[in-house]
Design an enzyme around this catalytic site. Structure first.
Site, PDB file in Angstrom:
ATOM      1  N   ASP A  27      -6.566  15.400   8.694  1.00  0.00           N
ATOM      2  CA  ASP A  27      -7.769  14.839   9.311  1.00  0.00           C
ATOM      3  C   ASP A  27      -8.680  16.016   9.621  1.00  0.00           C
ATOM      4  O   ASP A  27      -8.234  17.178   9.654  1.00  0.00           O
ATOM      5  CB  ASP A  27      -7.417  14.072  10.598  1.00  0.00           C
ATOM      6  CG  ASP A  27      -8.462  13.006  10.927  1.00  0.00           C
ATOM      7  OD1 ASP A  27      -8.183  11.814  10.721  1.00  0.00           O
ATOM      8  OD2 ASP A  27      -9.576  13.380  11.380  1.00  0.00           O
ATOM      9  N   ILE A  28      -9.941  15.706   9.895  1.00  0.00           N
ATOM     10  CA  ILE A  28     -10.858  16.756  10.358  1.00  0.00           C
ATOM     11  C   ILE A  28     -10.627  16.990  11.856  1.00  0.00           C
ATOM     12  O   ILE A  28     -10.898  18.065  12.375  1.00  0.00           O
ATOM     13  CB  ILE A  28     -12.323  16.363  10.046  1.00  0.00           C
ATOM     14  CG1 ILE A  28     -13.238  17.562  10.048  1.00  0.00           C
ATOM     15  CG2 ILE A  28     -12.816  15.252  10.960  1.00  0.00           C
ATOM     16  CD1 ILE A  28     -14.628  17.268   9.477  1.00  0.00           C
ATOM     17  N   LEU A  55     -12.784  16.670   4.265  1.00  0.00           N
ATOM     18  CA  LEU A  55     -12.793  16.110   2.907  1.00  0.00           C
ATOM     19  C   LEU A  55     -13.987  16.590   2.086  1.00  0.00           C
ATOM     20  O   LEU A  55     -13.959  16.560   0.853  1.00  0.00           O
ATOM     21  CB  LEU A  55     -12.794  14.581   2.975  1.00  0.00           C
ATOM     22  CG  LEU A  55     -11.485  13.959   3.472  1.00  0.00           C
ATOM     23  CD1 LEU A  55     -11.728  12.527   3.972  1.00  0.00           C
ATOM     24  CD2 LEU A  55     -10.433  13.978   2.371  1.00  0.00           C
ATOM     25  N   VAL A 102     -15.910   8.415   7.038  1.00  0.00           N
ATOM     26  CA  VAL A 102     -16.709   7.695   8.026  1.00  0.00           C
ATOM     27  C   VAL A 102     -16.392   6.210   7.861  1.00  0.00           C
ATOM     28  O   VAL A 102     -16.448   5.686   6.749  1.00  0.00           O
ATOM     29  CB  VAL A 102     -18.208   7.981   7.800  1.00  0.00           C
ATOM     30  CG1 VAL A 102     -19.062   7.148   8.733  1.00  0.00           C
ATOM     31  CG2 VAL A 102     -18.493   9.472   7.961  1.00  0.00           C
ATOM     32  N   ASN A 152     -14.012  -4.544   3.166  1.00  0.00           N
ATOM     33  CA  ASN A 152     -14.678  -5.832   2.907  1.00  0.00           C
ATOM     34  C   ASN A 152     -16.191  -5.653   2.802  1.00  0.00           C
ATOM     35  O   ASN A 152     -16.876  -6.540   2.269  1.00  0.00           O
ATOM     36  CB  ASN A 152     -14.310  -6.840   4.001  1.00  0.00           C
ATOM     37  CG  ASN A 152     -14.980  -6.544   5.331  1.00  0.00           C
ATOM     38  OD1 ASN A 152     -16.075  -7.019   5.588  1.00  0.00           O
ATOM     39  ND2 ASN A 152     -14.350  -5.738   6.188  1.00  0.00           N
ATOM     40  N   HIS A 153     -16.724  -4.501   3.269  1.00  0.00           N
ATOM     41  CA  HIS A 153     -18.173  -4.308   3.214  1.00  0.00           C
ATOM     42  C   HIS A 153     -18.680  -4.006   1.793  1.00  0.00           C
ATOM     43  O   HIS A 153     -19.884  -3.934   1.578  1.00  0.00           O
ATOM     44  CB  HIS A 153     -18.601  -3.252   4.239  1.00  0.00           C
ATOM     45  CG  HIS A 153     -18.372  -3.750   5.633  1.00  0.00           C
ATOM     46  ND1 HIS A 153     -19.179  -4.698   6.226  1.00  0.00           N
ATOM     47  CD2 HIS A 153     -17.361  -3.509   6.500  1.00  0.00           C
ATOM     48  CE1 HIS A 153     -18.699  -5.001   7.431  1.00  0.00           C
ATOM     49  NE2 HIS A 153     -17.592  -4.296   7.612  1.00  0.00           N
ATOM     50  N   TYR A 165     -22.333   2.665   3.861  1.00  0.00           N
ATOM     51  CA  TYR A 165     -20.860   2.684   3.991  1.00  0.00           C
ATOM     52  C   TYR A 165     -20.213   1.812   2.912  1.00  0.00           C
ATOM     53  O   TYR A 165     -19.316   2.265   2.188  1.00  0.00           O
ATOM     54  CB  TYR A 165     -20.495   2.200   5.405  1.00  0.00           C
ATOM     55  CG  TYR A 165     -19.034   1.894   5.606  1.00  0.00           C
ATOM     56  CD1 TYR A 165     -18.092   2.920   5.644  1.00  0.00           C
ATOM     57  CD2 TYR A 165     -18.593   0.578   5.766  1.00  0.00           C
ATOM     58  CE1 TYR A 165     -16.743   2.628   5.834  1.00  0.00           C
ATOM     59  CE2 TYR A 165     -17.255   0.291   5.962  1.00  0.00           C
ATOM     60  CZ  TYR A 165     -16.328   1.320   5.990  1.00  0.00           C
ATOM     61  OH  TYR A 165     -14.997   1.032   6.174  1.00  0.00           O
ATOM     62  N   ARG A 189     -15.773 -13.919  14.039  1.00  0.00           N
ATOM     63  CA  ARG A 189     -15.729 -13.473  12.636  1.00  0.00           C
ATOM     64  C   ARG A 189     -14.332 -12.978  12.257  1.00  0.00           C
ATOM     65  O   ARG A 189     -13.831 -13.249  11.170  1.00  0.00           O
ATOM     66  CB  ARG A 189     -16.762 -12.357  12.443  1.00  0.00           C
ATOM     67  CG  ARG A 189     -16.677 -11.664  11.101  1.00  0.00           C
ATOM     68  CD  ARG A 189     -17.747 -10.566  10.977  1.00  0.00           C
ATOM     69  NE  ARG A 189     -17.539  -9.782   9.769  1.00  0.00           N
ATOM     70  CZ  ARG A 189     -16.774  -8.701   9.716  1.00  0.00           C
ATOM     71  NH1 ARG A 189     -16.155  -8.239  10.797  1.00  0.00           N
ATOM     72  NH2 ARG A 189     -16.628  -8.055   8.572  1.00  0.00           N
TER      73      ARG A 189
HETATM   74  P1  NAI Z   1     -11.209   5.717  11.898  1.00  0.00           P
HETATM   75  O1  NAI Z   1     -12.650   6.035  11.990  1.00  0.00           O
HETATM   76  O2  NAI Z   1     -10.451   5.457  13.149  1.00  0.00           O
HETATM   77  O3  NAI Z   1     -10.449   6.868  11.093  1.00  0.00           O
HETATM   78  C1  NAI Z   1     -11.048   7.615  10.061  1.00  0.00           C
HETATM   79  C2  NAI Z   1     -10.563   9.038  10.179  1.00  0.00           C
HETATM   80  O4  NAI Z   1     -11.201   9.816   9.162  1.00  0.00           O
HETATM   81  C3  NAI Z   1     -10.903   9.680  11.537  1.00  0.00           C
HETATM   82  O5  NAI Z   1      -9.734  10.176  12.160  1.00  0.00           O
HETATM   83  C4  NAI Z   1     -11.855  10.795  11.169  1.00  0.00           C
HETATM   84  O6  NAI Z   1     -11.696  11.971  11.981  1.00  0.00           O
HETATM   85  C5  NAI Z   1     -11.495  11.076   9.719  1.00  0.00           C
HETATM   86  N1  NAI Z   1     -12.613  11.719   9.017  1.00  0.00           N
HETATM   87  C6  NAI Z   1     -13.938  11.397   9.095  1.00  0.00           C
HETATM   88  N2  NAI Z   1     -14.666  12.262   8.365  1.00  0.00           N
HETATM   89  C7  NAI Z   1     -13.788  13.142   7.809  1.00  0.00           C
HETATM   90  C8  NAI Z   1     -13.933  14.260   6.974  1.00  0.00           C
HETATM   91  N3  NAI Z   1     -15.145  14.690   6.545  1.00  0.00           N
HETATM   92  N4  NAI Z   1     -12.826  14.935   6.602  1.00  0.00           N
HETATM   93  C9  NAI Z   1     -11.602  14.535   7.029  1.00  0.00           C
HETATM   94  N5  NAI Z   1     -11.395  13.487   7.835  1.00  0.00           N
HETATM   95  C10 NAI Z   1     -12.484  12.794   8.226  1.00  0.00           C
HETATM   96  O7  NAI Z   1     -11.079   4.471  10.903  1.00  0.00           O
HETATM   97  P2  NAI Z   1      -9.865   3.471  10.728  1.00  0.00           P
HETATM   98  O8  NAI Z   1     -10.206   2.207  11.412  1.00  0.00           O
HETATM   99  O9  NAI Z   1      -8.588   4.137  11.006  1.00  0.00           O
HETATM  100  O10 NAI Z   1      -9.966   3.175   9.162  1.00  0.00           O
HETATM  101  C11 NAI Z   1      -9.248   3.932   8.209  1.00  0.00           C
HETATM  102  C12 NAI Z   1      -9.863   3.712   6.839  1.00  0.00           C
HETATM  103  O11 NAI Z   1      -9.823   2.322   6.543  1.00  0.00           O
HETATM  104  C13 NAI Z   1     -11.319   4.124   6.744  1.00  0.00           C
HETATM  105  O12 NAI Z   1     -11.543   4.675   5.455  1.00  0.00           O
HETATM  106  C14 NAI Z   1     -12.085   2.850   6.894  1.00  0.00           C
HETATM  107  O13 NAI Z   1     -13.330   2.906   6.219  1.00  0.00           O
HETATM  108  C15 NAI Z   1     -11.132   1.848   6.262  1.00  0.00           C
HETATM  109  N6  NAI Z   1     -11.291   0.507   6.801  1.00  0.00           N
HETATM  110  C16 NAI Z   1     -10.882   0.213   8.066  1.00  0.00           C
HETATM  111  C17 NAI Z   1     -11.019  -1.056   8.567  1.00  0.00           C
HETATM  112  C18 NAI Z   1     -10.522  -1.450   9.913  1.00  0.00           C
HETATM  113  O14 NAI Z   1     -10.674  -2.625  10.264  1.00  0.00           O
HETATM  114  N7  NAI Z   1      -9.924  -0.573  10.710  1.00  0.00           N
HETATM  115  C19 NAI Z   1     -11.665  -2.106   7.772  1.00  0.00           C
HETATM  116  C20 NAI Z   1     -12.069  -1.699   6.457  1.00  0.00           C
HETATM  117  C21 NAI Z   1     -11.870  -0.425   5.997  1.00  0.00           C
HETATM  118  C1  15L Z   2     -14.779  -1.800   8.306  1.00  0.00           C
HETATM  119  O1  15L Z   2     -14.891  -1.418   7.148  1.00  0.00           O
HETATM  120  C2  15L Z   2     -14.728  -0.835   9.436  1.00  0.00           C
HETATM  121  O2  15L Z   2     -14.093   0.367   9.093  1.00  0.00           O
HETATM  122  C3  15L Z   2     -14.066  -1.397  10.676  1.00  0.00           C
HETATM  123  O3  15L Z   2     -14.412  -0.573  11.772  1.00  0.00           O
HETATM  124  C4  15L Z   2     -14.430  -2.856  10.973  1.00  0.00           C
HETATM  125  O4  15L Z   2     -15.675  -2.933  11.520  1.00  0.00           O
HETATM  126  C5  15L Z   2     -14.288  -3.708   9.713  1.00  0.00           C
HETATM  127  O5  15L Z   2     -14.842  -3.141   8.554  1.00  0.00           O
HETATM  128  C6  15L Z   2     -14.883  -5.116   9.851  1.00  0.00           C
HETATM  129  O6  15L Z   2     -15.585  -5.548   8.946  1.00  0.00           O
HETATM  130  O7  15L Z   2     -14.587  -5.781  10.844  1.00  0.00           O
END
Ligand code: NAI
Ligand code: 15L
Length: 269
Positions: free
Chosen positions: A38-39, A57, A79, A117-118, A141, A179
């Site tokens: 992670d960053i 990344l 992000v 889903n986006h 995004y 939703r």
């Molecule tokens: P989150 O925002 O909690 O975790 C993302 C992680 O990526 C963070 O720890 C952040 O520090 C790291 N990150 C950001 N920029 C970076 C960079 N330049 N280099 C290295 N690391 C970096 O998100 P979450 O909820 O854990 O989601 C994980 C993945 O799943 C994401 O890719 C997100 O887009 C995707 N996702 C999540 C959903 C959800 O409902 N939680 C829904 C749809 C997709």
């Molecule tokens: C996503 O892609 C986001 O990472 C998460 O934070 C939620 O907002 C999710 O979609 C959503 O659509 O609920």
């Protein structure tokens, strides 16, 4: 005698994030070592088979070094919400390209990509979608995740690297609003989905919606049936609490589009 694990070393990017914290535990069952990246700062859990490699990344050379020595990648980093294009460009667009380039150079055969889903957020909640439905990204995004899926297709046809792209709905401990009665993915079903994405044979590039067995789901995983992803949870038990919340107005983003509030984020300048 202990059974050997299917992977020697799995790389988990975005390991400090919400879903990373969940998956770092379940991945231990599938790999002798889980490499966390992670960053943001993080530490290996005591007594675990984890190793920590901080990396941005956006840093191509850094990602190349990060990927060396692993045999599968679960790519969650980046992000995770709608933000200005430049932020998305570095972490998600360049970042995912760096992951695939590093996978090519180091001969990695399997990537699990956290899409979203986006990618299809500008469809109506009345639409029923599958992996072949028109993509309608609902912001920078969603566009970056759509590009990630295109990278996966390209790297499969050109270099044979297999990917399962998880179009995750809303993965949180519980749904947060009406939703999410449609979009919720429980953490337990997420773990099962990632397991199937890592272990299923001959996936090519498979797109699967990451969603629990919710009554009012919008998504049909018929084209991912070979993964044997069978979600067990349902958002139904949260319905009374969610229905007690104020209903979105008929012309609100939540009522018009599956992507909800993401479809109305920005402009940022
Ligand atoms: P989150 O925002 O909690 O975790 C993302 C992680 O990526 C963070 O720890 C952040 O520090 C790291 N990150 C950001 N920029 C970076 C960079 N330049 N280099 C290295 N690391 C970096 O998100 P979450 O909820 O854990 O989601 C994980 C993945 O799943 C994401 O890719 C997100 O887009 C995707 N996702 C999540 C959903 C959800 O409902 N939680 C829904 C749809 C997709
Ligand atoms: C996503 O892609 C986001 O990472 C998460 O934070 C939620 O907002 C999710 O979609 C959503 O659509 O609920």
């Amino acid at each position: 005698m202990t059974a050997s694990k299917p992977f020697k070393r799995i790389l988990l990017t975005g390991a400090a994030g919400g879903l990373g914290q969940v998956l770092r535990q379940s991945l231990q069952a599938h790999a002798e070592v889980v490499r966390l990246s992670d960053i943001s700062a993080m530490a290996a859990a005591e007594g675990s088979h984890e190793e920590v490699r901080p990396c941005d990344l956006a840093d191509k050379a850094g990602v190349l070094a990060l990927v060396e020595g692993v045999d599968a990648i679960v790519h969650l980093g980046g992000v995770s919400v709608e933000r200005p294009f430049e932020e998305i460009l570095e972490a998600n667009i360049r970042g995912t390209f760096h992951i695939y380039e590093a996978a090519r150079i180091h001969g990695i055969r399997r990537v699990v990509f956290a899409s979203s889903n986006h990618v299809t957020g500008f469809h109506s909640p009345q639409d029923r979608l599958d992996a072949r439905s028109e993509r309608r990204p609902d912001g920078y995004y969603g566009l970056s995740k759509s590009y990630g899926e295109d990278l996966a297709t390209f790297y499969f046809h050109r270099y044979g690297i297999e990917t399962v792209s998880l179009r995750i709905g809303s993965s949180f401990p519980e749904p947060r609003n009406l939703r999410m009665l449609s979009t919720w993915l429980s953490y337990s079903d997420l773990g099962h989905l990632v397991e199937r994405a890592l272990l299923s044979a001959d996936v090519g590039h498979t797109v699967v919606y990451g969603v629990s067995a919710n009554r009012d789901t919008w998504w049909d995983n018929r084209y991912a049936a070979h993964l044997d992803f069978v979600p067990k949870d349902s958002s139904e038990r949260f319905r009374p609490q969610m229905e007690a919340q104020p209903k979105p107005a008929a012309d609100s983003p939540e009522a018009r589009y599956q992507g909800g509030a993401f479809t109305a984020a920005g402009p940022f300048e």
